[in-house]
Design an enzyme around this catalytic site. Sequence first.
Site, short mmCIF file in Angstrom:
data_model
loop_
_atom_site.label_atom_id
_atom_site.label_comp_id
_atom_site.label_asym_id
_atom_site.label_seq_id
_atom_site.Cartn_x
_atom_site.Cartn_y
_atom_site.Cartn_z
N GLY A 52 0.73 -1.07 -0.04
CA GLY A 52 0.13 -0.08 0.01
C GLY A 52 0.89 1.20 0.10
O GLY A 52 0.18 2.16 0.54
N ASN A 86 1.63 2.93 -2.62
CA ASN A 86 1.15 4.01 -3.71
C ASN A 86 0.04 4.52 -3.22
O ASN A 86 -0.38 5.67 -3.35
CB ASN A 86 0.98 3.22 -4.83
CG ASN A 86 1.97 3.14 -5.85
OD1 ASN A 86 2.52 3.96 -6.40
ND2 ASN A 86 2.59 2.11 -6.00
N MET A 109 -3.71 -6.86 -6.90
CA MET A 109 -2.92 -8.02 -7.79
C MET A 109 -4.14 -8.99 -8.07
O MET A 109 -4.02 -10.22 -7.61
CB MET A 109 -1.85 -8.67 -6.87
CG MET A 109 -0.70 -7.55 -6.46
SD MET A 109 -0.38 -6.71 -7.99
CE MET A 109 1.33 -7.56 -8.28
N ARG A 110 -5.07 -8.54 -8.79
CA ARG A 110 -6.16 -9.34 -9.26
C ARG A 110 -6.48 -9.37 -10.76
O ARG A 110 -6.35 -8.19 -11.25
CB ARG A 110 -7.42 -9.33 -8.54
CG ARG A 110 -7.40 -10.05 -7.02
CD ARG A 110 -8.65 -10.16 -6.44
NE ARG A 110 -9.94 -10.97 -7.35
CZ ARG A 110 -9.62 -12.28 -7.04
NH1 ARG A 110 -8.76 -12.85 -6.50
NH2 ARG A 110 -10.66 -12.78 -7.93
N ASN A 154 -4.91 1.75 -13.67
CA ASN A 154 -3.91 1.15 -12.91
C ASN A 154 -2.58 1.59 -13.07
O ASN A 154 -2.41 2.17 -14.12
CB ASN A 154 -4.14 -0.45 -13.72
CG ASN A 154 -3.32 -1.40 -12.84
OD1 ASN A 154 -3.06 -1.34 -11.52
ND2 ASN A 154 -2.55 -2.12 -13.55
N HIS A 164 1.28 0.05 -13.43
CA HIS A 164 2.22 -1.05 -13.79
C HIS A 164 3.53 -0.55 -13.83
O HIS A 164 4.03 0.35 -14.30
CB HIS A 164 1.60 -1.53 -15.02
CG HIS A 164 2.44 -3.00 -15.22
ND1 HIS A 164 2.15 -4.10 -14.35
CD2 HIS A 164 3.50 -3.08 -16.11
CE1 HIS A 164 2.81 -5.15 -14.70
NE2 HIS A 164 3.51 -4.74 -15.76
C1 GAR Z 1 3.69 -1.33 -7.34
O1 GAR Z 1 5.22 -1.24 -7.92
C2 GAR Z 1 2.66 -1.68 -8.51
O2 GAR Z 1 3.10 -0.83 -9.71
C3 GAR Z 1 2.56 -3.02 -8.85
O3 GAR Z 1 2.60 -3.43 -7.54
C4 GAR Z 1 3.32 -2.66 -6.70
C5 GAR Z 1 2.41 -2.26 -5.43
O4 GAR Z 1 3.09 -1.78 -4.16
N1 GAR Z 1 1.36 -3.24 -9.64
C6 GAR Z 1 1.27 -4.53 -10.58
O5 GAR Z 1 2.52 -5.10 -10.69
C7 GAR Z 1 0.11 -4.43 -11.30
N2 GAR Z 1 0.14 -5.41 -12.35
P1 GAR Z 1 2.46 -0.99 -3.28
O6 GAR Z 1 1.40 -2.08 -2.79
O7 GAR Z 1 3.53 -0.76 -2.27
O8 GAR Z 1 1.70 0.28 -3.94
#
Ligand code: GAR
Length: 192
Positions: free
Chosen positions: A14, A16, A95-96, A111, A113
């Site tokens: 979390g 972001n 992540m779903r 989203n 990425h």
């Molecule tokens: C982030 O780096 C985001 O870009 C990635 O998961 C991480 C979550 O971190 N998302 C993906 O890979 C989506 N396909 P966080 O929970 O610390 O924000």
Amino acid sequence: MSLKKIVVLFSGEGTNLENILKKLHKKEFEGKKIQIVKTITNNPKAKGIEKAKKYGVDVEIIDHKNFSSREEYDEVLVKSIKKVNPHLVVLAGFMRILSPVFTSNIKNAINIHPSLLPLFKGVNAIKKSFESEMKVAGVTVHRVSDELDSGKILDQCCFHRDNESFEEFEKKIHQLEYKLYPEVIKTLLIRE
Ligand code: GAR
């Protein structure tokens, strides 16, 4: 003053989510106030839960383990989102894989990425990007569509690689995410 409501979906750390809360929650931009009205996670152990609570934001846990199909899960997720009628749904490390039940009902979802899409879709994008021969690396914000990490690209940000260790590389990717995501959200909510 008009209110722009966001729902944030997350699954893990979390960071972001926390960055969005810090930079945008209850803040005013050009006469519009942004509010994260609700967060939803599929993971009861997600670290992001505490981060949302710290800001006094509602967290709903909809554990995917309690559902037998993706569609069934997405129906409950959609219902929960629609209850608060947000202007924008922000996926921040959610992540779903989403089914058409989600994408046909929730039109305004974005989203982030951690790669320069269309390269390195799916899980472990940072590792894939690090291990590639690419001389640049970066992050992408895109619209959520039926296909994984494939919706319309809204913005990207990148850096030139400099023989970083994996840890340094990962840190640079996250720093770009923290810069880019709030800016795109603001653009969508305030300027469009
Ligand atoms: C982030 O780096 C985001 O870009 C990635 O998961 C991480 C979550 O971190 N998302 C993906 O890979 C989506 N396909 P966080 O929970 O610390 O924000």
